[in-house]
Each structure stands twice: as structure tokens, then as C-alpha cells.
Design an enzyme around this catalytic site. Structure first.
Site, PDB file in Angstrom:
ATOM      1  CE  LYS A 135      -3.352   0.302   1.305  1.00 46.00           C
ATOM      2  NZ  LYS A 135      -3.209  -0.753   0.342  1.00 46.00           N
ATOM      3  CG  ASN A 184       3.203  -4.874  -8.879  1.00 48.06           C
ATOM      4  OD1 ASN A 184       2.364  -5.190  -9.709  1.00 48.06           O
ATOM      5  ND2 ASN A 184       3.550  -3.605  -8.661  1.00 48.06           N
TER       6      ASN A 184
END
Ligand code: FMN
Length: 394
Positions: free
Chosen positions: A339, A200
Site C-alpha cells: 500500500k 465500518n
């Protein structure tokens, strides 16, 4: 001070430091004294100006350079020429300034100012990297109109910014002394074959800045890092990993002694399971490179284990502070809150994808209580200090 045209700006720095109550001693190279007069700085600082180690006028201090070097809580070189950067890197001590710098254990800040070609010169670049590794702090140079008439990089940082950095460094509290901080950084890589991988866009800058900020506040820091192009902060234990699985292993190995865990790494959510280019299915444990062909190559990915979720289930979790990062392209705060709950975090830092690779970050800090504070774009170093302050609870 060295012989850069930005020397006139140093008048303001000295004057403001004096107003803040600092005892300022100005040391000038011969070239600096060609550009601005020592008398100006004597008047502004209220102290003699040192231009020559053998100045008979300063004989009240027995060994001048040692006396000044020991006295200093901090040394600022502003402006700092390309020449001076080179001299310090090369270990030269042939005038008052270089000798004092070499003899002092005080933290040192360098504010370079020069023509853009000089700043981009490979020798200067390498010297700066070397000094950074030796824990010299750099501020600037910035972009703007230069004395040579071009708009480019090379301007000395503004006095205000320099003062802020000095106050920050001198005022840093050692409120993490005796604490163990575990930080992860960088983007993990998942091998496709021995030469290819998926990864990434994480640069690791945020995690490295956090590791440095925690260390500056007295913590013992372990930095678990996926591959990056950054040089590691001084006095930090570094564990290098590549894949998400290796990062998980390294975190688990270092978890029990940690008081604070800050997961700033961009850990891959998927790892490569198999690669198929019909009729061949490659066994990824093999060391053979997948052959190029014009057939489609299908990669089968399987999810990796979520590190923070795994840590939440650990028996020794109690009493430790867990901080996560959430990178979202939409519903930033809502997703971050979710989250935080799922991974049983104490705090989460939410940011958007524009942060990747940048030196700056715009972010929000969401705490377990639900409190969310938004911060406008600032440098990752400043953001790291804010994040650490929030953790310490100041
Ligand atoms: C008017 C003038 C301006 C200068 N400005 C710079 C500058 O901004 N940055 C730089 O690296 N050198 C600059 N120089 C060149 C340095 O003064 C020269 O490299 C000198 O040897 C540096 O000495 P010092 O590092 O001991 O002060 C300038 C020179 C002159 C004549």
C-alpha cells in the site's frame, strides 16, 4: 490534593517530582488534610503546604492564590474527588484549591479516584466530559482493588503513570509550530436510503488522538471527521463529513495548505449504487425509504475513489508528507508495504482489526525506506505521540 483515600499515594508522586528537580507546592482541601497530614507533604516538598487561603503563616506571599496560580507550570489534582470535579465544573472557588485552579492558566491534570458508583454517576460523567472539552487532562481512574473492598473501576492511576504524563506534558516540544496538519478520522457511512447506511467499525479514536498530539506540538490542525461519538479536541478546526465522497472533497479542499496529511479514517471502499427488490429498483437519490418486504434486497455497490491515491497525483504533492493506515487481517507488513508503494506514502501505520473501538493499539510503523518497527499494545494517545515523533523525524 482532595479528600480521597488514595491521598497516601500522592506522597510518592511529590517525592518523585522533587527528585526530578520540580519545585512542588502542595495545596490540600480540608478533607484531604483529614486523611494525610500536611506535615508529611511539607517535609517531602520542602515548601509550605497550603490548606487555607487566609493562613497567616503564609503572609510572605501577598496574594497567596494568585502567586501560586501564576507560579505553576502545571497543576495536578491527585487524588481528585467527585466533589472537586463537580466544584471545578460548576465554577466554584470557595477554598484554596478551587481558587488556585480557577486563577491559573497552567495545564491541568486530574487523577480521579472514587467508588465505582460515584464514577459512573451521570452527573460525574457529564462533569468529566465538560472538563475534557475545556482541555483538562484526565489520567485514570483504573480498575483494581478499591478501599471499599470491591474490584472495580475507581482506583487512582499509579504514581509512575502520573509522573510520565506530567513529564510528557511539560516536556512537549513545539516542533510542529507553523505547520499545517490535516488528519482524517472515523468510519465513513454510505447511505442506502434516507434512514439506512453501510459503514465500518472505526471509532475515530486513533485519528482524534493524532489530531490532539499534533496540536500539542504546535501544529495548526484540521480534522476531517466521519461520524463518531467523540468530543473534538480543543483548538482544532473540524470538518464533519459522512460519505467517502464527502471526505474526499473535504480533503481536496484543505490539501493545498497542508504540510502533513495523516489519513487515519476508515474510508468505505464501496458506495451503494442501486438497491433492487425485484421488480423495484430504488433510485438512491430519492428520499423515499425502501419498504420492508420478505423479498431479497440486492444492493449494488461501486468502488469509491481512493483518497491517498488521488492525492499522490496532485501537482502540489511535492514536499508534503503523506501518512496512511493499513488495517489488515493477514500478511500485515507485506500488505502495508504494498500500500505504501502504490499510494506513494512516506509512512504507513499497520494494525489489525482488534484495534477497532479499543482504547489501545498494537501496531507497526513502516517507512518508505522499508524500515518497519513493531510496537506492543499501548494507548492510542501514546501511539499518536510516537507517530507524530516519527513524522517529525525525532
Ligand atoms: C475515608 C474517606 C475516604 C473517601 N474517599 C473518597 C474518594 O476516594 N473519592 C471521593 O470522591 N470521595 C471520597 N470521600 C468523600 C470525600 O472526602 C467528600 O466528598 C468530601 O466532601 C470531598 O471534599 P474535597 O473534594 O474538598 O476534598 C471519602 C471520605 C472518607 C471519609
Amino acid at each position: 490534593m482532595t479528600g480521597g483515600i488514595a491521598a497516601y499515594k500522592t506522597c510518592e508522586i511529590v517525592s518523585r517530582l522533587v527528585k526530578l528537580g520540580a519545585d512542588v507546592w502542595v495545596v490540600m482541601t480540608r478533607e484531604a488534610a483529614e486523611l494525610v497530614t500536611p506535615l508529611t507533604f511539607r517535609t517531602l516538598s520542602g515548601n509550605p503546604v497550603i490548606t487555607n487561603l487566609f493562613d497567616p503563616g503564609l503572609s510572605s506571599l501577598p496574594v497567596l492564590h494568585i502567586a501560586i496560580a501564576d507560579k505553576a507550570d502545571l497543576i495536578l489534582i491527585a487524588p481528585c474527588t467527585a466533589n472537586m470535579i463537580g466544584k471545578i465544573t460548576g465554577g466554584i472557588a470557595d477554598d484554596a484549591l478551587t481558587t488556585i485552579v480557577m486563577a491559573s492558566k497552567a495545564p491541568k491534570i486530574i487523577a480521579p479516584a472514587m467508588n465505582p458508583n460515584m464514577w459512573e454517576n451521570q452527573i460525574v460523567k457529564e462533569n468529566v466530559e465538560k472538563l475534557k472539552k475545556l482541555n483538562f487532562k484526565f489520567i485514570g481512574p483504573c480498575e483494581g482493588m478499591l478501599a471499599c473492598g470491591v474490584e472495580d473501576i475507581g482506583r487512582m492511576a499509579e504514581p509512575e503513570e502520573i509522573i510520565e504524563k506530567i513529564v510528557g506534558l511539560l516536556g512537549v516540544k513545539q516542533d510542529l509550530k507553523g505547520k499545517q496538519v490535516l488528519v482524517t478520522a472515523g468510519g465513513t457511512t454510505e447511505a442506502i436510503d434516507p434512514v439506512r447506511y453501510i459503514s465500518n467499525r472505526s471509532s475515530g479514536k486513533m485519528g482524534y488522538a493524532i489530531a490532539e498530539a499534533a496540536r500539542e506540538r504546535g501544529a495548526e490542525v484540521t480534522l476531517i471527521t466521519a461520524p463518531t461519538n467523540l468530543s473534538v479536541p480543543l483548538d482544532v478546526k473540524v470538518v464533519r463529513v459522512e460519505s467517502a465522497a464527502e471526505m474526499l472533497d473535504a480533503v481536496l479542499q484543505n490539501y493545498s495548505k497542508a504540510d502533513v496529511v495523516i489519513m487515519a479514517a476508515a474510508v468505505g471502499d464501496y458506495t451503494v449504487n442501486t438497491a433492487t427488490s425485484s421488480p423495484t429498483t430504488y433510485d438512491l437519490r430519492l428520499t423515499t425509504k425502501i419498504k420492508k418486504s420478505n423479498k431479497k434486497l440486492m444492493l449494488k455497490l461501486s468502488p469509491t475513489e481512493d483518497i491517498l491515491r488521488t492525492l499522490a497525483r496532485r501537482k502540489d504533492r511535492k514536499g508534503k508528507i503523506h501518512v496512511g493506515f493499513a488495517l489488515e487481517t493477514e500478511n500485515l507488513i507485506k500488505n502495508a508495504k504494498q500500500k505504501l508503494k502504490e499510494k506513494e506514502l512516506d509512512m504507513i501505520v499497520a494494525n489489525g482489526p482488534e484495534t477497532f473501538g479499543s482504547d489501545n493499539i498494537q501496531f507497526s510503523i513502516v517507512k518508505r525506506s522499508g524500515e518497519a518497527v513493531k510496537y506492543n499494545k499501548i494507548t492510542k494517545e501514546k501511539a499518536a505521540q510516537i507517530i507524530i515523533s516519527k513524522i517529525v523525524g525525532r
